[in-house]
Design a protein around this motif. Structure first.
Motif, PDB file in Angstrom:
ATOM      1  N   VAL A  98       0.812  -1.223   0.000  1.00 20.76           N
ATOM      2  CA  VAL A  98       0.000   0.000   0.000  1.00 20.76           C
ATOM      3  C   VAL A  98       0.849   1.279   0.000  1.00 20.76           C
ATOM      4  O   VAL A  98       0.674   2.128  -0.884  1.00 20.76           O
ATOM      5  CB  VAL A  98      -1.041  -0.020   1.149  1.00 20.76           C
ATOM      6  CG1 VAL A  98      -1.727   1.338   1.279  1.00 20.76           C
ATOM      7  CG2 VAL A  98      -2.076  -1.117   0.889  1.00 20.76           C
ATOM      8  N   PRO A  99       1.785   1.466   0.933  1.00 17.70           N
ATOM      9  CA  PRO A  99       2.556   2.728   0.897  1.00 17.70           C
ATOM     10  C   PRO A  99       3.433   2.847  -0.349  1.00 17.70           C
ATOM     11  O   PRO A  99       3.686   3.967  -0.817  1.00 17.70           O
ATOM     12  CB  PRO A  99       3.400   2.690   2.173  1.00 17.70           C
ATOM     13  CG  PRO A  99       3.250   1.336   2.752  1.00 17.70           C
ATOM     14  CD  PRO A  99       2.104   0.646   2.102  1.00 17.70           C
ATOM     15  N   LEU A 153      11.150   9.305  -8.451  1.00 12.50           N
ATOM     16  CA  LEU A 153      11.400   8.672  -7.154  1.00 12.50           C
ATOM     17  C   LEU A 153      10.590   9.351  -6.047  1.00 12.50           C
ATOM     18  O   LEU A 153      10.100   8.672  -5.143  1.00 12.50           O
ATOM     19  CB  LEU A 153      12.887   8.733  -6.802  1.00 12.50           C
ATOM     20  CG  LEU A 153      13.813   7.849  -7.636  1.00 12.50           C
ATOM     21  CD1 LEU A 153      15.267   8.137  -7.288  1.00 12.50           C
ATOM     22  CD2 LEU A 153      13.506   6.360  -7.422  1.00 12.50           C
ATOM     23  N   GLY A 154      10.459  10.679  -6.121  1.00 15.10           N
ATOM     24  CA  GLY A 154       9.713  11.420  -5.099  1.00 15.10           C
ATOM     25  C   GLY A 154      10.063  11.011  -3.687  1.00 15.10           C
ATOM     26  O   GLY A 154      10.922  10.187  -3.469  1.00 15.10           O
ATOM     27  N   GLY A 155       9.444  11.584  -2.736  1.00 13.10           N
ATOM     28  CA  GLY A 155       9.502  11.232  -1.298  1.00 13.10           C
ATOM     29  C   GLY A 155      10.654  10.317  -0.864  1.00 13.10           C
ATOM     30  O   GLY A 155      10.462   9.442  -0.029  1.00 13.10           O
ATOM     31  N   ILE A 156      11.839  10.505  -1.447  1.00 14.49           N
ATOM     32  CA  ILE A 156      12.993   9.647  -1.138  1.00 14.49           C
ATOM     33  C   ILE A 156      13.476   9.940   0.278  1.00 14.49           C
ATOM     34  O   ILE A 156      13.302  11.048   0.772  1.00 14.49           O
ATOM     35  CB  ILE A 156      14.124   9.889  -2.169  1.00 14.49           C
ATOM     36  CG1 ILE A 156      15.084   8.709  -2.216  1.00 14.49           C
ATOM     37  CG2 ILE A 156      14.846  11.182  -1.927  1.00 14.49           C
ATOM     38  CD1 ILE A 156      16.095   8.808  -3.340  1.00 14.49           C
ATOM     39  N   ARG A 190      15.234  -1.144   4.845  1.00 13.50           N
ATOM     40  CA  ARG A 190      13.922  -1.423   4.235  1.00 13.50           C
ATOM     41  C   ARG A 190      13.472  -0.256   3.359  1.00 13.50           C
ATOM     42  O   ARG A 190      13.048  -0.449   2.222  1.00 13.50           O
ATOM     43  CB  ARG A 190      12.872  -1.700   5.306  1.00 13.50           C
ATOM     44  CG  ARG A 190      11.491  -2.015   4.735  1.00 13.50           C
ATOM     45  CD  ARG A 190      10.395  -2.084   5.789  1.00 13.50           C
ATOM     46  NE  ARG A 190      10.612  -3.160   6.726  1.00 13.50           N
ATOM     47  CZ  ARG A 190      11.005  -3.011   7.993  1.00 13.50           C
ATOM     48  NH1 ARG A 190      11.195  -1.805   8.491  1.00 13.50           N
ATOM     49  NH2 ARG A 190      11.169  -4.060   8.765  1.00 13.50           N
ATOM     50  N   SER A 191      13.581   0.965   3.884  1.00 16.71           N
ATOM     51  CA  SER A 191      13.123   2.107   3.092  1.00 16.71           C
ATOM     52  C   SER A 191      14.063   2.350   1.911  1.00 16.71           C
ATOM     53  O   SER A 191      13.631   2.859   0.867  1.00 16.71           O
ATOM     54  CB  SER A 191      12.949   3.357   3.958  1.00 16.71           C
ATOM     55  OG  SER A 191      14.197   3.882   4.369  1.00 16.71           O
ATOM     56  N   HIS A 192      15.307   1.980   2.060  1.00 12.07           N
ATOM     57  CA  HIS A 192      16.237   2.093   0.930  1.00 12.07           C
ATOM     58  C   HIS A 192      15.796   1.169  -0.210  1.00 12.07           C
ATOM     59  O   HIS A 192      15.824   1.549  -1.382  1.00 12.07           O
ATOM     60  CB  HIS A 192      17.650   1.726   1.380  1.00 12.07           C
ATOM     61  CG  HIS A 192      18.686   1.896   0.314  1.00 12.07           C
ATOM     62  ND1 HIS A 192      18.923   3.092  -0.314  1.00 12.07           N
ATOM     63  CD2 HIS A 192      19.542   1.008  -0.258  1.00 12.07           C
ATOM     64  CE1 HIS A 192      19.882   2.939  -1.214  1.00 12.07           C
ATOM     65  NE2 HIS A 192      20.266   1.684  -1.206  1.00 12.07           N
ATOM     66  N   VAL A 193      15.384  -0.022   0.144  1.00  7.00           N
ATOM     67  CA  VAL A 193      14.936  -0.980  -0.871  1.00  7.00           C
ATOM     68  C   VAL A 193      13.609  -0.537  -1.477  1.00  7.00           C
ATOM     69  O   VAL A 193      13.471  -0.426  -2.703  1.00  7.00           O
ATOM     70  CB  VAL A 193      14.800  -2.397  -0.263  1.00  7.00           C
ATOM     71  CG1 VAL A 193      14.100  -3.342  -1.232  1.00  7.00           C
ATOM     72  CG2 VAL A 193      16.180  -2.928   0.132  1.00  7.00           C
ATOM     73  N   GLY A 229      11.904   2.366  -1.226  1.00  5.67           N
ATOM     74  CA  GLY A 229      11.739   3.750  -1.667  1.00  5.67           C
ATOM     75  C   GLY A 229      12.777   4.207  -2.672  1.00  5.67           C
ATOM     76  O   GLY A 229      12.620   5.248  -3.302  1.00  5.67           O
ATOM     77  N   PHE A 230      13.843   3.447  -2.823  1.00  4.26           N
ATOM     78  CA  PHE A 230      14.864   3.852  -3.793  1.00  4.26           C
ATOM     79  C   PHE A 230      15.295   2.702  -4.719  1.00  4.26           C
ATOM     80  O   PHE A 230      15.136   2.789  -5.935  1.00  4.26           O
ATOM     81  CB  PHE A 230      16.094   4.454  -3.097  1.00  4.26           C
ATOM     82  CG  PHE A 230      17.225   4.683  -4.060  1.00  4.26           C
ATOM     83  CD1 PHE A 230      17.172   5.726  -4.980  1.00  4.26           C
ATOM     84  CD2 PHE A 230      18.314   3.819  -4.107  1.00  4.26           C
ATOM     85  CE1 PHE A 230      18.177   5.920  -5.912  1.00  4.26           C
ATOM     86  CE2 PHE A 230      19.334   4.001  -5.041  1.00  4.26           C
ATOM     87  CZ  PHE A 230      19.261   5.052  -5.945  1.00  4.26           C
ATOM     88  N   ALA A 231      15.863   1.650  -4.143  1.00  8.19           N
ATOM     89  CA  ALA A 231      16.523   0.651  -4.993  1.00  8.19           C
ATOM     90  C   ALA A 231      15.545  -0.031  -5.958  1.00  8.19           C
ATOM     91  O   ALA A 231      15.825  -0.176  -7.148  1.00  8.19           O
ATOM     92  CB  ALA A 231      17.248  -0.391  -4.134  1.00  8.19           C
ATOM     93  N   MET A 232      14.391  -0.426  -5.424  1.00 10.18           N
ATOM     94  CA  MET A 232      13.421  -1.138  -6.271  1.00 10.18           C
ATOM     95  C   MET A 232      12.869  -0.228  -7.375  1.00 10.18           C
ATOM     96  O   MET A 232      12.944  -0.586  -8.558  1.00 10.18           O
ATOM     97  CB  MET A 232      12.299  -1.668  -5.375  1.00 10.18           C
ATOM     98  CG  MET A 232      11.439  -2.699  -6.009  1.00 10.18           C
ATOM     99  SD  MET A 232      12.071  -4.362  -5.739  1.00 10.18           S
ATOM    100  CE  MET A 232      11.648  -4.616  -4.025  1.00 10.18           C
ATOM    101  N   PRO A 233      12.305   0.952  -7.050  1.00  9.31           N
ATOM    102  CA  PRO A 233      11.819   1.797  -8.146  1.00  9.31           C
ATOM    103  C   PRO A 233      12.921   2.234  -9.108  1.00  9.31           C
ATOM    104  O   PRO A 233      12.688   2.315 -10.319  1.00  9.31           O
ATOM    105  CB  PRO A 233      11.184   3.012  -7.434  1.00  9.31           C
ATOM    106  CG  PRO A 233      11.641   2.943  -6.013  1.00  9.31           C
ATOM    107  CD  PRO A 233      11.946   1.511  -5.732  1.00  9.31           C
TER     108      PRO A 233
END
Lengths: 168, 168
Positions: free
Chosen positions: A10-11, A165-168, B130-133, B135-139
């Protein structure tokens, strides 16, 4: 410590859709500034036999909502795929965001190994919820968001990686 | 039940890179069949100020290996970014796959909430693993794989969505 399925979906979809909305706003502003008919942008394609920008937004929306409906066993949320203008596309994204925000975490977490079926014209694909997310929904969602970005970037809209990427 | 960080990263990047390899093989075959100089494909860009196909593969490679190195506290694996030909790009992908296959699960799982820093020319970005994956790496990884697909698809290479999704 590991990642719950809700947090994996979801997020992630919400951030992607919000970034997509911002990218489309930049596309509409560019059309207005340059005196370009906005429909030439919303109908843009990378090549004649590939889907236009409107469909890229519809597919991103469908991928996100379809994954959550399948995983959570939720009621379908039909959307008519009739969008033409930038305003139509923003409305589609808003409706998709509103649906995602309504998905109850307790219908998602713990469903990681439950079987889900994706019905397609090419036949049915069976996954676990986890493999559906990691092997289909996530890559497919990013495919369509990236293709939307690519279409507007190629048309001259001033976009950079941070818009995606936004909201990084 | 939740998803371990290794499962969220290494197999996802491996599948994406194997699909990218297959897409590039189709690009090389198309160039040979049509008598096109392969370098016109490997140097293709969506627009003049966007990176060419070669760089899309380099960035996909860097995103995958960089994420695992940061999360696992592993030694850097420098790659020279000198690829020009389809064969060079295949070699880059093979080296990236070999590195990912060497990443020990025990250096990744459980690191979800550990802090990692991404150093960029625009400044440092601090994440949890987790947020690195997510929010960044995956996208970012999917952005570059999709853009590589888009460049070859637009050049006429016979590709379809299943080439991108692969191993569904």
């Amino acid at each position: 410590m590991a990642t719950d399925l809700y947090d994996l979906t979801v997020p992630v979809f919400l951030r992607g859709l919000r970034n997509l909305s911002a990218i489309l706003h930049k596309g509409a502003a560019y059309a207005a500034e340059k005196g370009i008919d906005p429909l030439t942008l919303t109908q843009a394609r990378l090549i004649a036999d590939m889907a236009p920008l409107t469909a890229q937004i519809q597919y991103a929306s469908d991928t996100a909502k379809g994954a959550m409906i399948r995983i959570g066993g939720l009621d379908p949320v039909p959307m008519a795929d009739t969008e033409q203008s930038f305003a139509d596309l923003q409305e589609r994204i808003e409706k998709t965001i509103a649906f995602l925000e309504s998905v109850p975490r307790e219908r998602i977490d713990g469903r990681d190994d439950a079987v889900v079926t994706l019905k397609t014209p090419r036949g049915d694909f069976t996954f676990t919820s986890r493999s559906h997310v990691l092997g289909f929904a996530m890559p497919n969602f990013y495919f369509h968001v990236t293709t939307a970005y690519a279409l507007l970037r190629q048309a001259g809209v001033p976009l950079g990686k941070m818009d995606y990427l936004g909201g990084i």
